[in-house]
Design an enzyme around this catalytic site. Structure first.
Site, PDB file in Angstrom:
ATOM      1  N   ASP A 250       0.838  -1.209   0.000  1.00 46.59           N
ATOM      2  CA  ASP A 250       0.000   0.000   0.000  1.00 46.59           C
ATOM      3  C   ASP A 250       0.872   1.258   0.000  1.00 46.59           C
ATOM      4  O   ASP A 250       0.660   2.197  -0.775  1.00 46.59           O
ATOM      5  CB  ASP A 250      -1.019   0.004   1.150  1.00 46.59           C
TER       6      ASP A 250
ATOM      7  N   ASP B  98      -0.365  -8.214 -11.074  1.00 46.59           N
ATOM      8  CA  ASP B  98      -1.451  -7.950 -12.012  1.00 46.59           C
ATOM      9  C   ASP B  98      -1.981  -6.527 -11.802  1.00 46.59           C
ATOM     10  O   ASP B  98      -2.125  -5.737 -12.736  1.00 46.59           O
ATOM     11  CB  ASP B  98      -2.558  -8.987 -11.765  1.00 46.59           C
TER      12      ASP B  98
END
Ligand code: NAI
Length: 338
Positions: free
Chosen positions: A205, A229
């Site tokens: 994050d 991804d």
């Protein structure tokens, strides 16, 4: 020397961008014999299977493929053909170079990073079940063998291309065992096999926040499957979107080159899709085949077309008003005049 290359046109915009890419690559000076193979929705209709065995076997024989995107139904239906193909051919490393393109206006300049994604396990194992009514589980698989293999690949890639740093994004504070193993393997490979290359780690994050604040901080990003991804598309957004980011799925035996984008059903059949990402994937493929002069010819052509920025030659996703084919024609014309 001529090369036999498997071609999977795919679904949605796949056939349009594949046709454009093949025309460009055929004009590059490389001799390519294309072997067209079915996979995806079209293959289901024609062959009763989204991924016929004959398609996988042909890639095993010829070892190189260029692939268009394939649609995966959401929440139901068949398993992703992309995931199946990567698993069956053991294409364990996804390599996605992300760079600022001349003439493509974005919020960032001088982005030059590579996303390396573990391609065979993590939450893409497809192991899901309903434990009891209203409770489902998805298994995240991490094996020491696959974590070490992708870390080794990333450090080797860095060394071969004279890159200086590998950064792992992880969530080992929460997934202490699976992401913990990924980190442990990256650290061990770095220490034993690549101490000359800088290495660091970020909780994902925080890493995402750093990327959007200043992408030039990063060189090579190493991620497990799902993070890779997601972060690939995020990085595509830094340099002009999904139409300009190529990719390669590499294994020890075979390599399948494909754009990062999907089948884009919203624009399929309209002739407006940007074929550049697949053409750039084709350039990666030419380099893989040792056709470095042909690869440079194509790259120079698209850099020139983008730099000149004639709206009728550039697709609308990057600010032009040209068609898929007009962009391919422009590249071919530049190669012929070079
Ligand atoms: P997507 O990448 O197909 O499209 C997202 C957005 O980007 C759309 O607005 C689309 O029009 C645009 N876009 C994508 N490629 C473009 C191009 N070359 N030129 C101009 N605009 C482009 O992602 P989405 O909509 O989430 O997925 C659609 C389907 O594709 C799904 O079934 C998904 O599973 C599949 N998919 C397949 C991939 C593959 O075969 N490797 C990768 C990603 C998604």
């Amino acid at each position: 020397m001529s090369h036999t290359v498997c071609l999977i046109p795919g679904d949605g915009i796949g056939p349009e961008v594949a046709e454009a890419a093949c025309r460009v690559l055929d004009s590059s000076g490389a001799q390519i014999n294309w072997v067209e193979l079915p996979a995806g929705a079209g293959a289901l209709e024609a062959h009763g299977d989204v991924l016929p065995d004959s398609t996988v076997e042909a890639i095993e024989v010829h070892r190189v493929a260029l692939k268009g995107p394939i649609t995966t139904p959401i929440g139901k239906g068949f398993r992703s053909v992309n995931v199946q193909l990567r698993k069956r051919l053991n294409l364990y490393a996804a390599v996605r170079p992300v760079r600022s393109m001349p003439g493509v206006k974005t919020r960032y300049e001088n982005v030059e990073l590579v996303v390396i994604r573990e391609n065979t396990e993590g939450l893409y194992s497809g192991l899901e079940n309903e434990i009891t009514k209203g409770v489902v589980q998805s298994l995240k698989i991490a094996t020491r063998a696959a974590c070490e293999r992708i870390a080794r690949f990333a450090f080797n890639y860095a060394r071969e291309r004279e890159r200086h740093r590998v950064t792992v994004f992880h969530k080992a504070n929460i997934m202490k065992m699976s992401d913990g193993l990924f980190l442990e393997c990256a650290r061990a490979v770095h220490e034993k096999e690549a101490p000359d290359i800088a290495y660091d780690e970020m909780i994902i994050d925080n890493g995402c926040m750093h990327i959007v604040r200043d992408p030039s901080e990063f060189d090579i990003l190493l991620l497990e499957n799902l993070y890779g991804d997601v972060v690939s598309d995020l990085c595509a957004g830094l340099v002009g979107g999904l139409g300009v980011v190529p990719g390669a799925n590499i294994g020890d035996g075979c390599a399948v080159f494909e754009a990062v984008h999907g089948s884009a059903p919203d624009i399929a059949g309209k002739g407006v899709a940007n074929p550049l990402a697949l053409i750039m994937s084709g350039v990666m493929m030419l380099n893989h085949l040792g056709e470095t002069a042909a690869a440079a010819r194509v790259k120079n052509a698209y850099d020139r077309v983008l730099e000149e920025g004639r709206p009728e030659e550039i697709t609308r996703d990057i600010g032009g008003k040209g068609s898929t084919q007009a962009f391919a024609d422009a590249l071919i014309a530049r190669m012929q005049s070079a």
